[in-house]
Enzyme design. Structure first.
Site, PDB file in Angstrom:
ATOM      1  CB  ALA A 112      49.676  43.512  29.584  1.00  0.00           C
ATOM      2  CE  LYS A 113      47.951  45.821  37.554  1.00  0.00           C
ATOM      3  NZ  LYS A 113      48.985  46.792  37.929  1.00  0.00           N
ATOM      4  N   GLY A 114      48.611  41.986  35.246  1.00  0.00           N
ATOM      5  CA  GLY A 114      48.516  40.677  35.889  1.00  0.00           C
ATOM      6  C   GLY A 114      48.100  40.822  37.327  1.00  0.00           C
TER       7      GLY A 114
END
Length: 424
Positions: A112-114
């Site tokens: 994931a990544k934000g």
């Protein structure tokens, strides 16, 4: 969602680069068409508006993202980036690379990544806290210890993770330390987490120099990016006896053929918040740093800094990718044709951070904490196993080291998806 819709949603140079890497690896292992797109494209993404009350009474609305690439192998995992050039495509590419990285080193996570489009240096501490808490509040239905576990990245740090953990804990009504990693020790952080990525980079550099029969004590190192990862990499390599001859950050670069005093450089940056005007060397350009003659070049900043323009000009023996995606596809081909540079690919080289984040998550869930020595011993053991598996894959199939790492990571994710089947 169709391939065309997915492609246009994330379209960017860095996402196309990640997709080309995937396609090359999928072709190399003859990945079945029925599983390719399911493995390749992100599972879901969320874009949010983040209104923040400024110190002067005005309100600024920032834009934030979270992309969860793979949810088939466990909760998703990766950092949150606060940077003015964040894009949804960049976030998606970084989430994709994290899926392969976790799979490669054997962690029970998906990628994931934000990210938030903001220059955090332009915010006061109070404004930064408001932004951090609002981001967590907007994402709260998608995050959790068994869903998605953020961590620090470019522009974020332990304090921001503490605010996010507190926001989530207030929402659920109890302290939930395992919702983020990279926290302060007082809130359940792990010994060794802050330096984990840099320590892992330095450890692998040492191992590959051993393989090449190049003594680390006689090696020269140039590091592009002197933030947390680059700084910790420099400190660890200096402790091993290597000579750091060049460092840089967003404000400039310096070189010193006699070696830079890394302790003084770190102390200066801690005080001044930038490298510019540090008197430990001669000012040079970022491109000059990348093209310096050295044993090891460590790109430790942002993506796509090694390009087809500068790849022919590199004068290093080892390229250690401490950043994510620092080498473009075109540059990769040039370096492979040259044959005189050993690449330690990003999904192996910088995996120390997520490995120790995993340790932190385990410790939070068990409420049992390890010493720094235990953490580092376990970290280096995992890195040794991952390196061994990459080198075996490379020899067996005569792949490049990057292709070996990617095929291992991608193949394991695809196998998990195939085993679980398609619901409904």
């Amino acid at each position: 969602m169709s391939k065309a819709i997915v492609s246009s949603l994330y379209d960017s140079d860095v996402f196309r680069m990640a997709c080309r890497q995937f396609d090359q690896a999928a072709d190399a292992i003859n990945l079945a068409e029925s599983i390719r797109d399911r493995t390749k494209y992100p599972r879901r993404c969320l874009a949010v508006s983040l209104p923040v009350l400024r110190d002067n009474g005005s309100v600024t609305v920032f834009e934030g993202y979270r992309v969860q690439h793979n949810l088939s192998t466990g909760p998703s995992k990766r950092g949150i980036r606060f940077h003015e050039h964040v894009t949804l495509g960049e976030v998606a590419a970084l989430a994709m690379w994290m899926s392969w990285k976790c799979s490669l080193v054997g962690l029970p996570y998906g990628g994931a990544k934000g990210g938030v489009i903001v220059n955090p240096r332009e915010l006061s501490r109070t404004e930064l806290e408001h932004l951090s808490r609002r981001y967590m509040q907007e994402m709260i239905d998608f995050l959790g210890p068994q869903e998605d576990i953020p961590a620090p990245d470019v522009g974020t740090n332990e304090q921001i993770m503490a605010w996010m953990m507190d926001t989530y804990s207030n929402h659920v009504g109890h302290v939930e330390a395992a919702v983020v990693t990279g926290k302060p020790l007082s809130l359940g952080g792990s010994q060794g987490r802050r330096e984990a990525t840099g320590a892992g980079v330095a450890y692998l550099v040492g191992k590959y120099l051993e393989d090449l029969k190049l003594p680390i004590q006689k090696s020269t190192i140039a590091i592009q990016g002197f933030g947390n990862v680059g700084g910790e990499t420099a400190a660890a390599l200096a402790a091993y006896g290597a000579k750091i001859i060049a460092i840089s950050d967003y404000t400039g670069a310096i070189a010193n053929s006699k070696g830079i005093d890394i302790k003084k450089a770190l102390a200066y940056v801690s005080y001044a918040k930038m490298l510019r005007d540090f008197e430990g060397g001669e000012a040079i350009s970022q491109e000059e740093l990348l093209q310096m003659k050295c044993t090891v070049l460590v790109p430790a900043a942002l993506e796509r800094v090694i390009t087809e323009k500068n790849a022919p000009l590199l004068k290093c023996r080892v390229l250690a990718e401490a950043a994510n995606g620092p080498t473009t596809n075109a540059a990769d081909k040039i370096i492979e044709r040259r044959g005189d540079i050993e690449i330690i690919p990003d999904i192996l080289c910088n995996s120390g951070g997520v490995i120790v984040s995993y340790f932190e998550w385990l410790q939070n869930l068990q409420h049992y904490y390890w010493t720094r020595e235990e953490v580092m011993t376990k970290l280096f053991a995992i890195l040794d196993r991952a390196k061994e598996s990459v080198e075996y894959q490379r020899r067996k199939f005569k792949f490049s080291r990057r292709l070996a790492a990617l095929t291992l990571g991608i193949g394991r994710v695809a196998e998990a998806k195939q085993s679980r089947g398609l619901f409904p």
